[in-house]
Design an enzyme around this catalytic site. Structure first.
Site, PDB file in Angstrom:
ATOM      1  N   HIS A  50     -24.907  25.065  11.972  1.00 42.10           N
ATOM      2  CA  HIS A  50     -25.555  23.740  12.630  1.00 42.10           C
ATOM      3  C   HIS A  50     -26.650  22.977  11.512  1.00 42.10           C
ATOM      4  O   HIS A  50     -27.551  23.613  10.996  1.00 42.10           O
ATOM      5  CB  HIS A  50     -26.449  23.983  13.733  1.00 42.10           C
ATOM      6  CG  HIS A  50     -26.902  23.074  14.569  1.00 42.10           C
ATOM      7  ND1 HIS A  50     -27.859  21.983  14.291  1.00 42.10           N
ATOM      8  CD2 HIS A  50     -26.643  22.714  15.834  1.00 42.10           C
ATOM      9  CE1 HIS A  50     -27.982  21.109  15.341  1.00 42.10           C
ATOM     10  NE2 HIS A  50     -27.376  21.534  16.235  1.00 42.10           N
TER      11      HIS A  50
ATOM     12  N   THR B 295       2.195 -27.023   6.636  1.00 40.39           N
ATOM     13  CA  THR B 295       2.393 -26.202   7.970  1.00 40.39           C
ATOM     14  C   THR B 295       3.684 -25.374   8.081  1.00 40.39           C
ATOM     15  O   THR B 295       4.829 -26.021   7.728  1.00 40.39           O
ATOM     16  CB  THR B 295       2.148 -27.343   9.115  1.00 40.39           C
ATOM     17  OG1 THR B 295       3.248 -28.157   9.062  1.00 40.39           O
ATOM     18  CG2 THR B 295       0.771 -27.831   9.250  1.00 40.39           C
ATOM     19  N   HIS B 296       3.760 -24.377   8.721  1.00 42.78           N
ATOM     20  CA  HIS B 296       4.876 -23.454   8.636  1.00 42.78           C
ATOM     21  C   HIS B 296       5.332 -23.129   7.102  1.00 42.78           C
ATOM     22  O   HIS B 296       6.483 -22.865   6.972  1.00 42.78           O
ATOM     23  CB  HIS B 296       5.946 -24.103   9.549  1.00 42.78           C
ATOM     24  CG  HIS B 296       5.447 -24.339  10.793  1.00 42.78           C
ATOM     25  ND1 HIS B 296       5.452 -23.317  11.568  1.00 42.78           N
ATOM     26  CD2 HIS B 296       4.935 -25.527  11.513  1.00 42.78           C
ATOM     27  CE1 HIS B 296       5.068 -24.083  13.031  1.00 42.78           C
ATOM     28  NE2 HIS B 296       4.956 -25.326  12.876  1.00 42.78           N
TER      29      HIS B 296
ATOM     30  N   SER C  85       3.976  -2.963 -15.876  1.00 40.20           N
ATOM     31  CA  SER C  85       4.516  -1.962 -16.655  1.00 40.20           C
ATOM     32  C   SER C  85       5.601  -2.349 -17.227  1.00 40.20           C
ATOM     33  O   SER C  85       6.027  -1.770 -18.435  1.00 40.20           O
ATOM     34  CB  SER C  85       4.327  -0.771 -16.076  1.00 40.20           C
ATOM     35  OG  SER C  85       5.415  -0.532 -15.243  1.00 40.20           O
TER      36      SER C  85
ATOM     37  N   LYS D 136       4.835 -10.924 -16.268  1.00 32.71           N
ATOM     38  CA  LYS D 136       4.094 -11.097 -15.181  1.00 32.71           C
ATOM     39  C   LYS D 136       2.403 -11.219 -15.099  1.00 32.71           C
ATOM     40  O   LYS D 136       1.757 -10.821 -15.797  1.00 32.71           O
ATOM     41  CB  LYS D 136       4.352  -9.630 -14.311  1.00 32.71           C
ATOM     42  CG  LYS D 136       5.764  -9.465 -14.058  1.00 32.71           C
ATOM     43  CD  LYS D 136       6.446 -10.463 -13.097  1.00 32.71           C
ATOM     44  CE  LYS D 136       5.866 -10.641 -11.564  1.00 32.71           C
ATOM     45  NZ  LYS D 136       6.248  -9.499 -10.835  1.00 32.71           N
TER      46      LYS D 136
ATOM     47  N   GLU E 224      -4.364  -9.222  -3.270  1.00 29.33           N
ATOM     48  CA  GLU E 224      -3.420  -8.314  -2.792  1.00 29.33           C
ATOM     49  C   GLU E 224      -4.049  -7.070  -2.381  1.00 29.33           C
ATOM     50  O   GLU E 224      -4.065  -6.414  -1.245  1.00 29.33           O
ATOM     51  CB  GLU E 224      -2.111  -7.904  -3.476  1.00 29.33           C
ATOM     52  CG  GLU E 224      -1.317  -8.899  -3.618  1.00 29.33           C
ATOM     53  CD  GLU E 224      -0.152  -8.676  -4.555  1.00 29.33           C
ATOM     54  OE1 GLU E 224       1.171  -9.340  -4.248  1.00 29.33           O
ATOM     55  OE2 GLU E 224      -0.209  -7.686  -5.348  1.00 29.33           O
TER      56      GLU E 224
END
Length: 430
Positions: A68, A140-141, A263, A268, A275
């Site tokens: 405890h 939109t969309h 990598s 890139k 993210e």
């Protein structure tokens, strides 16, 4: 929390040394509260204040025996005292210490959250002002709609953040309470005046009514605010991720000189911060759900909430502060590609004036909306299919039947789409 997402300011609050120092502080404050009522001699308070010592290794040894943590803690404290040790934990139950301490640590953590949210608010407002009149294609969309103000995006997030702040402040207020009411919350063995004494010393409020624990709806209130904040952060992050897509390219996260995007593919540049924020926002919202479950306890208390709270409370503070800080960095260093923005507007070949033409003809002639709509839609589809200028297609397909050519040119003013932007800013910023 894994080291990758730890925030030093939060670690300093939730580490064991600080946590158990607060436990000891509350134990001593309770004794002082009893002394104020004439129950504990002032001389004993002086001895406790001088000699009370937290020895965490010894506490762990005692916890192995007692199974405890609070019993181990109080016995560890007693070992540093003499006869005055009889007053340690006098009239208390474990959660008088645990909940009061936890709420206090949350109160300290909320100050850090508030500071970061205010910084985020400031940078959003700054960007909103900087890009107030910067035209950008609205979508939109996911499809081209009409041009709008880039600044309005930041202003929208700024205004939503104000609601997040209001809910957060209320949630922070809800958890900033002291719970020292005894084993079932009825003050049978402790006086309300002692709780009020401790609350005043800690700069907190007294919880008006409890069971053996502070009601976890208070946590629900705060963690719902955290969920709302996480939702806003992810909303912004998703927008930046879309903007950075190769075929859009209008905004992008900053990319440092030695930074790598892949990598295997040296070319890139990925929206990794956005993210990362999206992923952690999901975890913050999942922790919010646990607080709803923790509000459902048997009778005056069980400990089904206790185990997960040791994880979700400090972890959520780490995650909230970490993600807000990361978003501040993203927005501070955001790259706005004005040339690409202009090219994308040009790429639309003026089809975004379709509603301008529609409303002008309806307003100034007696033709039916259906007839005008169908004619303009046919022209926009031709313009897109044949990659022609929308105004040229209108003229070649007989728009003069519906609207004078002499006045048509006046309708093709792209600044039209910003005509009420300043009024929106006035609504939001005053």
């Amino acid at each position: 929390m894994i080291e990758r997402y730890q925030v030093p300011e939060i670690s300093a609050i939730w580490n064991d040394d600080h946590k158990y120092a607060i436990w000891a502080k509350i134990e001593l404050l309770v004794c002082e509260g009893w002394a104020a009522l004439g129950i504990i001699p002032a001389s004993d308070i002086g001895k406790m204040a001088t000699n009370l010592k937290v020895d965490l290794p010894r506490m762990l040894e005692l916890e192995e025996e007692t199974k405890h943590d609070v019993v181990a803690f109080t016995r560890m404290l007693s070992e540093s005292l003499e006869a005055e040790k009889r007053w340690i934990h006098f009239g208390l139950t474990s959660t008088d210490i645990v909940d009061t301490s936890q709420n206090y640590l949350m109160m300290q953590s909320n100050l850090i959250v508030l500071e970061q949210l205010q910084q985020l608010s400031n940078i959003l407002k700054t960007k909103a002002e900087a890009y107030r009149h910067q035209l950008i294609m609205g979508r939109t969309h996911g499809m081209f709609a009409e041009p709008t103000s880039l600044g309005l995006k930041f202003l929208l997030w700024y205004e939503e953040l104000q609601r997040c702040l209001a809910q957060f402040k209320q949630g922070a207020k809800n958890v900033a309470v002291v719970k020292i009411s005894g084993s079932v919350g009825n003050f049978a063995h402790i006086e309300p005046a002692v709780e009020e004494f401790v609350a005043k010393k800690l700069g907190m409020a007294s919880d008006p009514i409890t069971t053996q624990v502070t009601s976890r709806d208070r946590h629900v209130s705060l963690f719902t605010a955290f969920g709302q904040i996480a939702s806003l952060l992810e909303k912004m992050a998703i927008e930046f991720r879309h903007f950075q897509r190769t075929e859009v390219g209008e905004l992008a996260e900053g990319f440092s000189k030695q930074q790598k995007g892949s990598s295997s593919m040296p070319h890139k540049k990925n929206p990794i911060s956005s993210e990362n924020i999206c992923g952690l926002a999901r975890l913050i919202r999942s922790n919010m759900q646990v607080t709803f479950e923790n509000n459902l306890l048997w009778h005056e208390r069980d400990i089904s909430h206790s185990s997960n709270e040791r994880i979700i409370i400090p972890d959520t503070y780490h995650l909230v502060v970490y993600t807000v800080k990361r978003m501040i960095n993203v927005i501070t260093n955001i790259v706005v590609n004005e040339e690409r923005i202009a090219n994308n507007i040009t790429q639309a070949r003026g089809i975004y004036f379709s509603q301008v033409i529609l409303t002008a003809i309806i307003k100034e002639t007696n033709y039916s909306r259906e007839e005008i709509y169908d004619f303009i839609q046919k022209c926009t589809l031709l313009a897109q299919a044949e990659q022609q200028d929308f105004k040229t297609v209108l003229i070649n397909n007989g728009v003069e039947k519906y609207y004078p050519l002499a006045k048509l040119e006046e309708l093709f003013d792209i600044k039209y789409f910003l005509r009420n932007v300043d009024k929106i800013y006035q609504r939001v910023l005053g």
